[in-house]
Each structure stands twice: as C-alpha cells, then as structure tokens.
Design a protein around this motif. Structure first.
Motif, PDB file in Angstrom:
ATOM      1  N   GLY A 111       0.813  -1.210   0.000  1.00  0.00           N
ATOM      2  CA  GLY A 111       0.000   0.000   0.000  1.00  0.00           C
ATOM      3  C   GLY A 111       0.847   1.260   0.000  1.00  0.00           C
ATOM      4  N   PRO A 112       0.215   2.427   0.054  1.00  0.00           N
ATOM      5  CA  PRO A 112       0.934   3.700   0.019  1.00  0.00           C
ATOM      6  C   PRO A 112       1.620   3.989   1.352  1.00  0.00           C
ATOM      7  CG  PRO A 112      -1.397   4.085   0.343  1.00  0.00           C
ATOM      8  CD  PRO A 112      -1.241   2.608   0.114  1.00  0.00           C
ATOM      9  N   PRO A 113       2.495   5.000   1.390  1.00  0.00           N
ATOM     10  CA  PRO A 113       3.128   5.392   2.660  1.00  0.00           C
ATOM     11  C   PRO A 113       2.066   5.717   3.709  1.00  0.00           C
ATOM     12  CG  PRO A 113       4.227   6.468   0.829  1.00  0.00           C
ATOM     13  CD  PRO A 113       3.001   5.801   0.257  1.00  0.00           C
ATOM     14  N   PRO A 114       2.362   5.473   4.989  1.00  0.00           N
ATOM     15  CA  PRO A 114       1.371   5.662   6.063  1.00  0.00           C
ATOM     16  C   PRO A 114       1.113   7.129   6.386  1.00  0.00           C
ATOM     17  CG  PRO A 114       3.476   4.978   6.968  1.00  0.00           C
ATOM     18  CD  PRO A 114       3.630   4.919   5.490  1.00  0.00           C
ATOM     19  N   ALA A 115       0.390   7.809   5.490  1.00  0.00           N
ATOM     20  CA  ALA A 115      -0.008   9.209   5.691  1.00  0.00           C
ATOM     21  C   ALA A 115      -1.210   9.479   4.806  1.00  0.00           C
ATOM     22  CB  ALA A 115       1.146  10.147   5.336  1.00  0.00           C
ATOM     23  N   SER A 116      -1.931  10.549   5.094  1.00  0.00           N
ATOM     24  CA  SER A 116      -3.101  10.892   4.289  1.00  0.00           C
ATOM     25  C   SER A 116      -2.653  11.358   2.898  1.00  0.00           C
ATOM     26  CB  SER A 116      -3.902  12.002   4.964  1.00  0.00           C
ATOM     27  OG  SER A 116      -3.150  13.210   4.973  1.00  0.00           O
ATOM     28  N   GLU A 117      -3.556  11.242   1.924  1.00  0.00           N
ATOM     29  CA  GLU A 117      -3.221  11.681   0.568  1.00  0.00           C
ATOM     30  C   GLU A 117      -2.833  13.152   0.549  1.00  0.00           C
ATOM     31  OE1 GLU A 117      -6.058  10.782  -2.420  1.00  0.00           O
ATOM     32  OE2 GLU A 117      -6.319   8.691  -1.796  1.00  0.00           O
ATOM     33  N   ARG A 118      -3.485  13.935   1.399  1.00  0.00           N
ATOM     34  CA  ARG A 118      -3.188  15.371   1.466  1.00  0.00           C
ATOM     35  C   ARG A 118      -1.763  15.599   1.944  1.00  0.00           C
ATOM     36  NH1 ARG A 118      -6.602  19.868   4.999  1.00  0.00           N
ATOM     37  NH2 ARG A 118      -5.344  21.682   4.395  1.00  0.00           N
ATOM     38  N   ASP A 119      -1.376  14.861   3.007  1.00  0.00           N
ATOM     39  CA  ASP A 119      -0.019  15.021   3.544  1.00  0.00           C
ATOM     40  C   ASP A 119       1.024  14.515   2.547  1.00  0.00           C
ATOM     41  OD1 ASP A 119      -0.949  16.158   5.845  1.00  0.00           O
ATOM     42  OD2 ASP A 119      -0.976  14.272   6.983  1.00  0.00           O
ATOM     43  N   ILE A 120       0.734  13.395   1.888  1.00  0.00           N
ATOM     44  CA  ILE A 120       1.672  12.853   0.900  1.00  0.00           C
ATOM     45  C   ILE A 120       1.856  13.844  -0.247  1.00  0.00           C
ATOM     46  CG2 ILE A 120       1.993  11.050  -0.849  1.00  0.00           C
ATOM     47  CD1 ILE A 120       0.711   9.076   1.071  1.00  0.00           C
ATOM     48  N   GLY A 121       0.777  14.523  -0.630  1.00  0.00           N
ATOM     49  CA  GLY A 121       0.849  15.492  -1.718  1.00  0.00           C
ATOM     50  C   GLY A 121       1.755  16.668  -1.403  1.00  0.00           C
ATOM     51  N   LYS A 122       1.960  16.942  -0.107  1.00  0.00           N
ATOM     52  CA  LYS A 122       2.812  18.060   0.295  1.00  0.00           C
ATOM     53  C   LYS A 122       4.292  17.686   0.352  1.00  0.00           C
ATOM     54  CE  LYS A 122      -0.757  20.213   3.202  1.00  0.00           C
ATOM     55  NZ  LYS A 122      -1.116  20.578   4.605  1.00  0.00           N
ATOM     56  N   VAL A 123       4.564  16.367   0.336  1.00  0.00           N
ATOM     57  CA  VAL A 123       5.957  15.900   0.451  1.00  0.00           C
ATOM     58  C   VAL A 123       6.650  15.996  -0.900  1.00  0.00           C
ATOM     59  CG1 VAL A 123       7.454  13.952   1.004  1.00  0.00           C
ATOM     60  CG2 VAL A 123       5.394  14.349   2.351  1.00  0.00           C
ATOM     61  N   ARG A 124       7.789  16.654  -0.913  1.00  0.00           N
ATOM     62  CA  ARG A 124       8.565  16.771  -2.152  1.00  0.00           C
ATOM     63  C   ARG A 124       9.654  15.703  -2.132  1.00  0.00           C
ATOM     64  NH1 ARG A 124       9.944  23.048  -3.063  1.00  0.00           N
ATOM     65  NH2 ARG A 124      10.347  22.253  -5.170  1.00  0.00           N
ATOM     66  N   ALA A 125       9.600  14.777  -3.087  1.00  0.00           N
ATOM     67  CA  ALA A 125      10.570  13.675  -3.134  1.00  0.00           C
ATOM     68  C   ALA A 125      10.853  13.312  -4.587  1.00  0.00           C
ATOM     69  CB  ALA A 125      10.036  12.461  -2.379  1.00  0.00           C
ATOM     70  N   ASN A 126      12.081  12.874  -4.839  1.00  0.00           N
ATOM     71  CA  ASN A 126      12.499  12.514  -6.197  1.00  0.00           C
ATOM     72  C   ASN A 126      12.377  11.023  -6.481  1.00  0.00           C
ATOM     73  OD1 ASN A 126      13.253  15.192  -6.904  1.00  0.00           O
ATOM     74  ND2 ASN A 126      15.158  14.942  -5.755  1.00  0.00           N
ATOM     75  N   THR A 127      12.347  10.202  -5.431  1.00  0.00           N
ATOM     76  CA  THR A 127      12.257   8.755  -5.599  1.00  0.00           C
ATOM     77  C   THR A 127      11.243   8.183  -4.611  1.00  0.00           C
ATOM     78  OG1 THR A 127      13.974   8.256  -3.952  1.00  0.00           O
ATOM     79  CG2 THR A 127      14.697   8.666  -6.242  1.00  0.00           C
ATOM     80  N   PRO A 128      10.710   6.990  -4.874  1.00  0.00           N
ATOM     81  CA  PRO A 128       9.799   6.359  -3.901  1.00  0.00           C
ATOM     82  C   PRO A 128      10.460   6.181  -2.532  1.00  0.00           C
ATOM     83  CG  PRO A 128       9.703   5.216  -6.005  1.00  0.00           C
ATOM     84  CD  PRO A 128      10.836   6.190  -6.107  1.00  0.00           C
ATOM     85  N   LEU A 129      11.750   5.823  -2.533  1.00  0.00           N
ATOM     86  CA  LEU A 129      12.452   5.616  -1.272  1.00  0.00           C
ATOM     87  C   LEU A 129      12.512   6.913  -0.465  1.00  0.00           C
ATOM     88  CD1 LEU A 129      13.892   3.146   0.015  1.00  0.00           C
ATOM     89  CD2 LEU A 129      16.037   4.130  -0.758  1.00  0.00           C
ATOM     90  N   GLU A 130      12.761   8.017  -1.138  1.00  0.00           N
ATOM     91  CA  GLU A 130      12.819   9.313  -0.452  1.00  0.00           C
ATOM     92  C   GLU A 130      11.452   9.709   0.090  1.00  0.00           C
ATOM     93  OE1 GLU A 130      14.289  13.940  -1.266  1.00  0.00           O
ATOM     94  OE2 GLU A 130      14.221  12.489  -2.925  1.00  0.00           O
ATOM     95  N   LEU A 131      10.391   9.397  -0.654  1.00  0.00           N
ATOM     96  CA  LEU A 131       9.033   9.678  -0.189  1.00  0.00           C
ATOM     97  C   LEU A 131       8.739   8.924   1.097  1.00  0.00           C
ATOM     98  CD1 LEU A 131       6.154  10.815  -0.549  1.00  0.00           C
ATOM     99  CD2 LEU A 131       5.651   8.834  -2.002  1.00  0.00           C
ATOM    100  N   TRP A 132       9.051   7.629   1.118  1.00  0.00           N
ATOM    101  CA  TRP A 132       8.805   6.824   2.319  1.00  0.00           C
ATOM    102  C   TRP A 132       9.648   7.319   3.485  1.00  0.00           C
ATOM    103  CZ3 TRP A 132       5.681   2.536   3.529  1.00  0.00           C
ATOM    104  CH2 TRP A 132       4.809   2.135   2.519  1.00  0.00           C
ATOM    105  N   ARG A 133      10.882   7.728   3.212  1.00  0.00           N
ATOM    106  CA  ARG A 133      11.740   8.236   4.293  1.00  0.00           C
ATOM    107  C   ARG A 133      11.124   9.476   4.933  1.00  0.00           C
ATOM    108  NH1 ARG A 133      15.132  12.372   4.771  1.00  0.00           N
ATOM    109  NH2 ARG A 133      15.185  12.831   2.537  1.00  0.00           N
ATOM    110  N   LYS A 134      10.668  10.418   4.103  1.00  0.00           N
ATOM    111  CA  LYS A 134      10.127  11.670   4.644  1.00  0.00           C
ATOM    112  C   LYS A 134       8.840  11.436   5.426  1.00  0.00           C
ATOM    113  CE  LYS A 134      12.353  14.890   1.496  1.00  0.00           C
ATOM    114  NZ  LYS A 134      12.188  16.017   0.544  1.00  0.00           N
TER     115      LYS A 134
END
Length: 354
Positions: free
Chosen positions: A270-293
C-alpha cells in the motif's frame, strides 16, 4: 553431461532441479564457501543471532570493530563440510570504512549482507539502515565497475542475479531497485517493539516491508524467543549453506513479520502511512525518499553523530595490556607536553602585518 541411457523425462527433471537449485552445480566433493557481513544498530543483537545460527551456547560479548567467525555444515552424509564465513561490523555506523575489508572482488560472487535493525529505537532506524546500506552498495558497485573491465562475465552474472528474486512477470519488476548482493533485513527486539502503540507498529512494519521489497531483500522480525530466532536462522542458513528457501509468509502487523525475498508486492504493502493530502505536500524525487520523509514525520531522526560510538577502545578494560598501557600513558604525557610547548611558541611568534 547426460548419459545415453537418460530418458527425456530424466533430462527434464535434471534441468528443473538445476534451475531451482543453481548452487547444486557444486561438484561432488567440492567445498562450498559463502561469506556474510552482519551490520546494524549498536547493541542490536547481531552477535546473539550469529551464535544461534552457529548453535553455540555462549554468552555474547560486545563487538569492538570487525570480528570474524565461521561455521561448517555437511551438505550430505560423508561429504566435505561447507564453510560459511561470518563477519560482524561493530559500532553501529561509526566504522563504515571497515566494510571494504571483508567484501572484495575475490568473494563478491558468494557474499551476502544481513542488516540487523533495533525495532526498539525507531528514531535511529532509517538513518542506521540508509547509511550502512548506501556505503555497502557504493563499495560493491565499485567492485562491479572493476569487474566489468577485468571479468565482464562475472559482472553480468551478478547484475542478473540481482533481479532473480522477482519473476519477470511480477508487476513490480521495473519499479524496484534490487541491492547488488543478497540482503536480509532483521528487525530485532520484537518483544519490546510489540509493546508499542499499534499505529506506531503499523508505520514501522509497513515502512520496512517497502524498503525490503524495494531492495529485493528478505525481512524477518525476531527477539530472544527461540521460535523467532529459528525463523531468522532459516533465512541466514539459506545464504550461508544453501538450505532450502522458506515459502511461508507473515505480513500481519500485529504479528512478527516474515517475508522471504520476492513474495511481497507494492499493491499489498500500500501507500506510505499518511493521508493523501499530507503525501501530496511531500517533495521527493524517488519512492524511497518519499517513504523516508513520511516515516521521519512520525519518527524524527537523531543526529548521525549521536548514533556513533565515541568510546575509545583503548580505554576498554577487557583489552588491557599492562606494558602497552604504561607505554601509551607515557606517550600521552609527551603529547600533552608537546601541545603546551607548541602553544607557548605560537603565542610568542611575531607576525608581519603587511
């Protein structure tokens, strides 16, 4: 070489067995040698896991820097014993330079990594994991670059092997970035982790599932429980002695995870453990960086310097040597005297202001 008496059915069976057990190509009487580097959090339980894998009933001692031991197993009755070389990197992330000692171009084909992460310290988890894996990966990639020039066949074999944990028809085949050598991630101290809030456990479990799948690694949670240690041994013995892979799987976040490489998927995680709104605010270049943040929003990392062991091994009483310690004390006194003299002479110097 097939015998003339072999039927088509015999040849088909032999070919299937060869594909399913590529390491069975070791000739009769030939000794199999594998090497494994254990690394991870300081005091995370690496030594305990190694001792249990080798079935040694002895109390674990603190690992000073880089320690070595080995185990031997007979593949069949009346055959030479295979050898597994076990290296353990101590000090958490403070002794990264030592990684290049056990991992070389001579043994890279038979090398694997076991990363032990302390589940009771989630604020150290990502930094420890990322630092150790990136340094190891960079070192292995340098070896592969050299092999491409000196032995391109071996380099090509290793790169292909990276992808072997996922079938080509797996939906994530093009979305993951496999680690260049076999990798097992162990979450230790599950007994403490199990007492965490359920939402915290879910975030940690989900994140480690993603990281393991992304790197093509196996994942297992363990503790001092004999039953959980046995699951870790299954994965390690496969790396060390070629024992059969386990095909069982446990992905329930309320229970200890056990996921052999290639048996998970991004759709199941599934997606990272955060709301779609919060995920949309995260700036990341790779999936790994998104999950880290996303992970670090819940578990802010401790500073990297706080993860390092700053204790001087020379002051450790278990390594005391009277004659050497006396000489060292004398040299320390001489060094302090030199510093004082140098400081005086520096202050007395005249500098031209032009």
């Amino acid at each position: 070489m097939p015998k003339q008496s072999d039927t088509l059915w015999d040849l088909a069976i032999a070919e299937v067995e060869k594909r399913e057990n590529p390491d069975d190509g070791v000739k009769q009487g030939e000794v199999w040698e594998k090497s494994i580097l254990f690394m991870g959090n300081k005091n995370g339980g690496k030594t305990t896991i190694i001792l249990r894998c080798l079935e040694r009933e002895e109390a674990p001692k603190p690992t000073l820097a880089l320690e070595y031991t080995f185990g031997r197993r007979a593949r069949r009755h009346n055959t030479p014993k295979d050898i597994a070389h076990f290296w353990e990197l101590g000090g958490g992330t403070s002794l990264l330079e030592l990684i290049r000692i056990p991992v070389t171009s001579h043994n890279i084909r038979s090398f694997a990594v076991v990363l032990v992460l302390d589940l009771s310290k989630p604020n150290e988890l990502w930094t420890t994991m990322d630092t150790l894996l990136q340094v190891t990966r960079n070192h292995v990639n340098k070896i592969l670059t050299k092999l491409e020039k000196t032995n391109p066949e071996v380099a090509a074999e290793l790169k292909q092997r990276m992808r072997n944990n996922l079938q080509r028809d797996h939906p994530d085949y093009e979305l993951v970035d496999p680690f260049p050598i076999p990798l097992v991630i162990i979450g230790s101290k599950y007994d403490i982790f199990h007492e965490f809030d359920s939402e915290m456990r879910k975030i940690i479990s989900k994140t480690l599932r993603f990281v393991s799948h992304y790197y093509g690694a196996s994942l297992v949670f363990t503790s001092k429980s004999e039953a959980l240690l046995l699951k870790a041994r299954v994965l390690i013995n496969h790396l060390a002695f070629g024992y059969d892979k386990s095909k069982s799987i446990s992905v329930d976040p309320s229970k200890p995870l056990f996921i052999p490489a290639g048996l998970d998927s991004l759709s199941q995680i599934g997606p990272p453990p955060a709301s779609e709104r919060d995920i949309g605010k995260v700036r990341a270049n790779t999936p790994l960086e998104l999950w880290r943040k996303v992970f670090e929003q819940t578990f802010p990392p401790k500073s990297s310097c706080g993860l390092q062991d700053t204790r001087d091994p020379a002051q450790d009483t278990q390594y005391a040597e009277y004659d050497i310690d006396v000489m060292r004390a004398q040299k320390n006194q001489e060094l302090e005297q030199y510093k004082r003299n140098a400081s005086k002479s520096w202050k007395e110097m005249d500098f031209d202001s032009d």
